[in-house]
Scaffold this active site. Sequence first.
Site, mmCIF file in Angstrom:
data_model
loop_
_atom_site.group_PDB
_atom_site.id
_atom_site.type_symbol
_atom_site.label_atom_id
_atom_site.label_comp_id
_atom_site.label_asym_id
_atom_site.label_seq_id
_atom_site.Cartn_x
_atom_site.Cartn_y
_atom_site.Cartn_z
ATOM 1 N N ARG A 193 39.624 40.591 45.953
ATOM 2 C CA ARG A 193 40.923 40.850 45.332
ATOM 3 C C ARG A 193 41.540 39.612 44.683
ATOM 4 N NH1 ARG A 193 40.989 44.724 49.689
ATOM 5 N NH2 ARG A 193 41.511 46.806 48.886
ATOM 6 N N HIS A 227 30.364 36.687 50.392
ATOM 7 C CA HIS A 227 29.302 37.672 50.622
ATOM 8 C C HIS A 227 27.925 37.013 50.611
ATOM 9 C CE1 HIS A 227 32.477 40.383 48.757
ATOM 10 N NE2 HIS A 227 32.228 40.984 49.905
ATOM 11 N N LEU A 244 30.791 41.064 44.662
ATOM 12 C CA LEU A 244 30.264 40.021 45.533
ATOM 13 C C LEU A 244 30.682 38.631 45.063
ATOM 14 C CD1 LEU A 244 26.631 41.310 46.210
ATOM 15 C CD2 LEU A 244 28.744 41.830 47.435
#
Length: 282
Positions: free
Chosen positions: A187, A37, A33
């Site tokens: 990522r 998020h 997260l």
Amino acid sequence: MRVLDRIEQVRKELEAARADGRRVGLVPTMGALHAGHTSLIERSAAECDVAAVTIFVNPLQFGPSEDFARYPRDLAADVATAEAAGADVVFAPAVEEMYPSPPATRVDVGRLGDVLEGGVRPGHFSGVATVVTKLLAVAGPCRAYFGEKDYQQLLVVRQLAADLSLPVEVVGCPTVREADGLALSSRNRYLSSQERTAATVLWRALSASAAAASDERDGDRLRELMVLTVASQPDVLLDYAEVADPATLEPLSTLVSEARLLIAARVGSTRLIDNVGVSVHV
């Protein structure tokens, strides 16, 4: 906040909340997260009485050569982040809980799942649609929050919810960016410092094309501008740059009202996506 790992546990928890007249919000995630998020969780907490977050790295949406095994996982950190953002319930099932056996049933959303990301990653959106359908079935009637950073995914979820008459309101939320424009992504943590700098070319390409769209109506020219901008950064390999209808993702040859600019590229070994909406005023 309650942390649950069984389907029946979370189903009963959310059913009890609705029975008490409380509105349920759901934020499906794969963990790792970040502020993108937390913006979804905070909005869910602000608009609903019970904010539920799911943390599940879904194997069905990863191809055989993709990063499922190394996808970042830190449940303790994610739980703390979700709680700080206002979550009331975290559902963090094991793979065996979600898929006791390999699922024979898969959800396919047709052409919408086959283009752009679906073309580069065959089967990806079937995996996404299948797990989201399961999560919505577990959660029951709710508002479900998804970020516009994964714009094609947002459209896929809206379509499956409509096609399957699911009792869910799908809420799209704005992309959260770093100060230099890079869209937040789990990522991003794969990027070296040099790659992190190079990755900003995606936002520069989108911004250049969006600015040009104030005068330019030719879709091919706007695509070419994105391609040329990315080509100026030798460390980034473009997968696609598209100017598309915002509802269908059909390529646009001419802009007449609204469009979505979408881009995907590999920065070193890390694949990133981004997009932005544009409105044409005639």
